[in-house]
Design an enzyme around this catalytic site. Structure first.
Site, PDB file in Angstrom:
ATOM      1  N   GLN A  76      -4.663 -11.624   1.631  1.00 17.51           N
ATOM      2  CA  GLN A  76      -4.640 -12.591   0.523  1.00 17.51           C
ATOM      3  C   GLN A  76      -5.537 -13.789   0.839  1.00 17.51           C
ATOM      4  O   GLN A  76      -6.237 -14.306  -0.041  1.00 17.51           O
ATOM      5  CB  GLN A  76      -3.209 -13.069   0.253  1.00 17.51           C
ATOM      6  CG  GLN A  76      -2.200 -11.971  -0.026  1.00 17.51           C
ATOM      7  CD  GLN A  76      -2.609 -11.069  -1.161  1.00 17.51           C
ATOM      8  OE1 GLN A  76      -3.104 -11.523  -2.190  1.00 17.51           O
ATOM      9  NE2 GLN A  76      -2.417  -9.771  -0.975  1.00 17.51           N
ATOM     10  N   ARG A  95       1.991  -8.586  -6.572  1.00 21.58           N
ATOM     11  CA  ARG A  95       1.785  -9.758  -5.723  1.00 21.58           C
ATOM     12  C   ARG A  95       2.514 -10.976  -6.275  1.00 21.58           C
ATOM     13  O   ARG A  95       3.111 -11.749  -5.530  1.00 21.58           O
ATOM     14  CB  ARG A  95       0.284 -10.026  -5.577  1.00 21.58           C
ATOM     15  CG  ARG A  95      -0.381  -9.005  -4.675  1.00 21.58           C
ATOM     16  CD  ARG A  95      -1.888  -9.019  -4.720  1.00 21.58           C
ATOM     17  NE  ARG A  95      -2.410  -7.982  -3.830  1.00 21.58           N
ATOM     18  CZ  ARG A  95      -3.677  -7.627  -3.747  1.00 21.58           C
ATOM     19  NH1 ARG A  95      -4.575  -8.220  -4.522  1.00 21.58           N
ATOM     20  NH2 ARG A  95      -4.056  -6.678  -2.911  1.00 21.58           N
ATOM     21  N   TYR A 150       3.768  -6.569   2.793  1.00 22.77           N
ATOM     22  CA  TYR A 150       3.363  -5.586   1.784  1.00 22.77           C
ATOM     23  C   TYR A 150       2.665  -6.214   0.586  1.00 22.77           C
ATOM     24  O   TYR A 150       2.605  -7.416   0.452  1.00 22.77           O
ATOM     25  CB  TYR A 150       4.511  -4.671   1.371  1.00 22.77           C
ATOM     26  CG  TYR A 150       5.762  -5.243   0.753  1.00 22.77           C
ATOM     27  CD1 TYR A 150       5.883  -6.534   0.308  1.00 22.77           C
ATOM     28  CD2 TYR A 150       6.882  -4.401   0.619  1.00 22.77           C
ATOM     29  CE1 TYR A 150       7.046  -6.994  -0.268  1.00 22.77           C
ATOM     30  CE2 TYR A 150       8.058  -4.857   0.051  1.00 22.77           C
ATOM     31  CZ  TYR A 150       8.135  -6.158  -0.394  1.00 22.77           C
ATOM     32  OH  TYR A 150       9.299  -6.608  -0.962  1.00 22.77           O
ATOM     33  N   GLU A 151       2.094  -5.341  -0.236  1.00 21.00           N
ATOM     34  CA  GLU A 151       1.226  -5.733  -1.360  1.00 21.00           C
ATOM     35  C   GLU A 151       0.008  -6.514  -0.883  1.00 21.00           C
ATOM     36  O   GLU A 151      -0.466  -7.432  -1.544  1.00 21.00           O
ATOM     37  CB  GLU A 151       2.000  -6.529  -2.414  1.00 21.00           C
ATOM     38  CG  GLU A 151       3.273  -5.875  -2.904  1.00 21.00           C
ATOM     39  CD  GLU A 151       3.097  -4.412  -3.276  1.00 21.00           C
ATOM     40  OE1 GLU A 151       1.969  -4.007  -3.632  1.00 21.00           O
ATOM     41  OE2 GLU A 151       4.072  -3.658  -3.204  1.00 21.00           O
ATOM     42  N   GLY A 152      -0.510  -6.137   0.265  1.00 23.83           N
ATOM     43  CA  GLY A 152      -1.643  -6.835   0.861  1.00 23.83           C
ATOM     44  C   GLY A 152      -1.131  -7.922   1.779  1.00 23.83           C
ATOM     45  O   GLY A 152      -0.532  -8.894   1.322  1.00 23.83           O
TER      46      GLY A 152
END
Length: 595
Positions: free
Chosen positions: A448, A297, A441-443
């Site tokens: 977030q 992140r 991506y990555e959440g």
């Protein structure tokens, strides 16, 4: 054609003048020898590698993409492999890694600088070593002694690379739904079976082996996210002497056809009884994987900072050369057929938006990187704990706010170019396409935002946010008495009060209706992001005012950018606060069947 010059002056300003990193490193036994000259040398060499080696391959990677062959192997675009060999030869993968495993033991802050420059130069290429560093951090924190012996030196040297395998066709963020299985074997290993999708750098020809960190379920696993375990699964099986052996039972089933980041191999990975070893404890794989996910992140934030900077640089160069109409106040270049478009107010708005988001994003991400160095290395446990809490609070903001802003900045850049921005040869439309994935991506950025508001703020009744607010409060008290700082302190103080009030209001509503959190989370994160940028711009303005007598154009430009930020970008918070306060009623009133 696109261009990129590492912004060395601003990087050094943030590290030495804003953060005074040398002073902070003197308090950390591991970094006491890291002085200003050492930092500057590394920064300059990182910028040189990025601009001279990685950048020329950016459009090549976008145009060629990766190629999957009939045997499931993947080759990267022309020049990628040779650039990676130079990266490894230069020792760059080892920069901030543990010396016990061949690392150079340098601060995370310098690694962050490296990745900013690399992402400006070539985000797709940078994802290969970037994910490897995340795999190193995960195994360093949670690997067994045997796993560390087997994998870490090879990851640190860059001889092997790494991936993270989470997502499956039927589940993205909700990993509790994953179906990949891990069957125990008699020798203590596990046979991994399942399909993972969207796996960045899933297969390629850059390194001799690839270490996949795979989330899977043991036969006796509980339902949901508490039943997930983590496994290290190499592309090629590894001999007792550490040598690369026969292929493991895994392969790239296909390459995803994507909007952007074409130079990175985004794979569908099939595991057909592939042999792996357990990382960490059974059923606690998410805890181990979060080390890599949090690193990712922060890394995605660096991707977006890099794109913001390179888009800005190209926009400025074009705006100074492109002739179009005359200035509204009279010709500024009467010797030419028209004035360069940089004379027009709205072109300047677009350029200054890009510049402000680049400068504040750099200050923010470097500040958090320095906090990570303190969290991991400070001799005082209480300092480590408090700093770690700040990093946890700020990580979702790094990921979401920087990526949202990068998409704004790259789109503004394409607009500066007009019709040429839509044409591939100028490079701007690639930056827009590449920037778009970073919000997903990555959440996703909504995830977030929920993490920030639901877990990090309301989850501890605002304790971490209050501690952060005291840092800002002290700065306001110290600088509020200075007349020349009023133009920066007053709006900073105003947004700080509004964030406090908004947080309490949402917290009270959420006690009655949890959907209030989901309705408010996205605008709330942007408001807090602007609070952070206001604080950092006020600090940067203070330094610029202190150096005002030097007549250095750098400080004059820093003041001008800060004033633009407070005048033109911070006012977005008025709308965002109203959106957050509006709550969930209008969102949830319509029955699903009406859509």
């Amino acid at each position: 054609m696109p261009q990129y010059n590492p912004p060395l002056r601003d990087i050094q300003f943030v590290i030495h003048e804003l953060l005074d990193a040398g002073k902070e490193f003197s308090k950390l036994p591991a970094y006491q020898d890291v002085d200003k000259d050492t930092m500057n040398q590394i920064i300059e060499e990182a910028g040189k590698f990025a601009s001279e080696i990685a950048f020329p391959l950016n459009q090549v990677g976008d145009q060629e993409g990766c190629t999957r062959h009939d045997d499931g192997s993947v080759t990267t675009p022309s020049g990628f492999k040779q650039a990676y060999e130079q990266y490894v030869a230069g020792g760059w993968p080892a920069l901030s890694c543990d010396p016990e495993y061949g690392g150079q033991g340098l601060p995370q802050l310098l690694n962050t600088v490296l990745y900013e420059t690399l992402n400006s130069a070539n985000q797709s290429w940078t994802m290969y070593p970037g994910l490897s560093h995340g795999a190193y951090e995960c195994l360093h924190a949670h690997g067994t002694d045997d796993q560390k012996k087997t994998y870490l030196e090879k990851l640190v040297s860059g001889q092997w690379t790494g991936t993270m395998c989470l997502t499956e066709p039927h589940c993205g963020t909700d990993l509790g739904l994953l179906k990949t299985k891990a069957e125990p074997q008699a020798d203590g290993t596990y046979a991994i079976t399942g399909t993972k999708i969207f796996i960045s750098s899933g297969d390629h020809d850059l390194s001799e082996n690839i270490v996949h960190l795979v989330l899977a379920r043991l036969p006796d696993s509980p339902i949901g996210s508490k039943g997930i375990s983590l496994f290290a699964v190499p592309k090629f099986q590894i001999g007792s002497d550490g040598s690369v052996g026969k292929p493991n039972a895994l392969s790239c089933g296909s390459l995803e056809h994507k909007m952007g980041i074409h130079g990175n191999a985004t794979c569908v990975m099939n595991f057909d009884g592939a042999i792996g070893t357990l990382v960490g404890e059974p059923h606690k794989g998410l805890n181990a994987m979060f080390v890599m996910m949090n690193a990712a992140r922060l890394g995605v934030g660096m991707q977006s900072l890099g794109l913001t900077e390179v888009a800005y640089q190209n926009s400025v160069a074009y705006a100074k050369e492109r002739l179009q109409m005359r200035s509204l106040t009279g010709a500024k270049a009467p010797e030419k057929a028209a004035d360069p478009i940089i004379v027009h107010p709205d072109v300047r708005r677009m350029l200054l938006t890009q510049r402000a988001y680049a400068e504040a994003g750099r200050a923010f991400s470097y500040w958090v990187a320095l906090m990570i160095d303190i969290e991991l290395n400070h001799p005082d446990e209480s300092v480590r704990k408090e700093t770690g809490e700040m990093v946890a609070l700020l990580t979702p903001i790094i990921k979401a706010f920087l990526t949202d802003n990068a998409f704004v900045a790259t789109n503004e850049g394409m607009q500066v170019f007009g019709g040429h921005g839509y044409i591939a040869e100028w490079g701007m439309e690639q930056y827009v396409r590449d920037a778009r994935i970073n919000m997903i991506y990555e959440g996703t950025n909504t995830i977030q935002s929920l993490d920030l508001l639901g877990r990090k703020v309301l989850g501890d009744m605002g304790k971490k946010l209050t501690k952060f607010g005291k840092i800002i409060e002290k700065f306001i008290e110290d600088e509020g008495v200075r007349k020349e700082m009023q133009e920066f302190i007053d709006p900073l103080s105003d947004i700080a009060v509004k964030v406090e009030k908004l947080t309490k209001e949402i917290g009270m509503k959420a006690m009655m209706n949890h959907e209030e959190v989901g309705a408010a989370a996205v605008p709330y994160l942007r408001v807090v992001g602007h609070l952070i940028y206001s604080y950092l711009f006020a600090r940067m303005a203070k330094i610029a005012l202190t150096n005002k007598s030097s007549n250095d154009p750098f400080y004059q430009a820093k003041l001008a950018t800060a004033r633009f930020y407070f005048d033109k970008l911070l006012p977005e918070t008025a709308m965002l606060i109203r959106q957050a306060r509006a709550g969930s009623k209008s969102l949830m009133a319509m029955p699903a069947e009406f859509f």
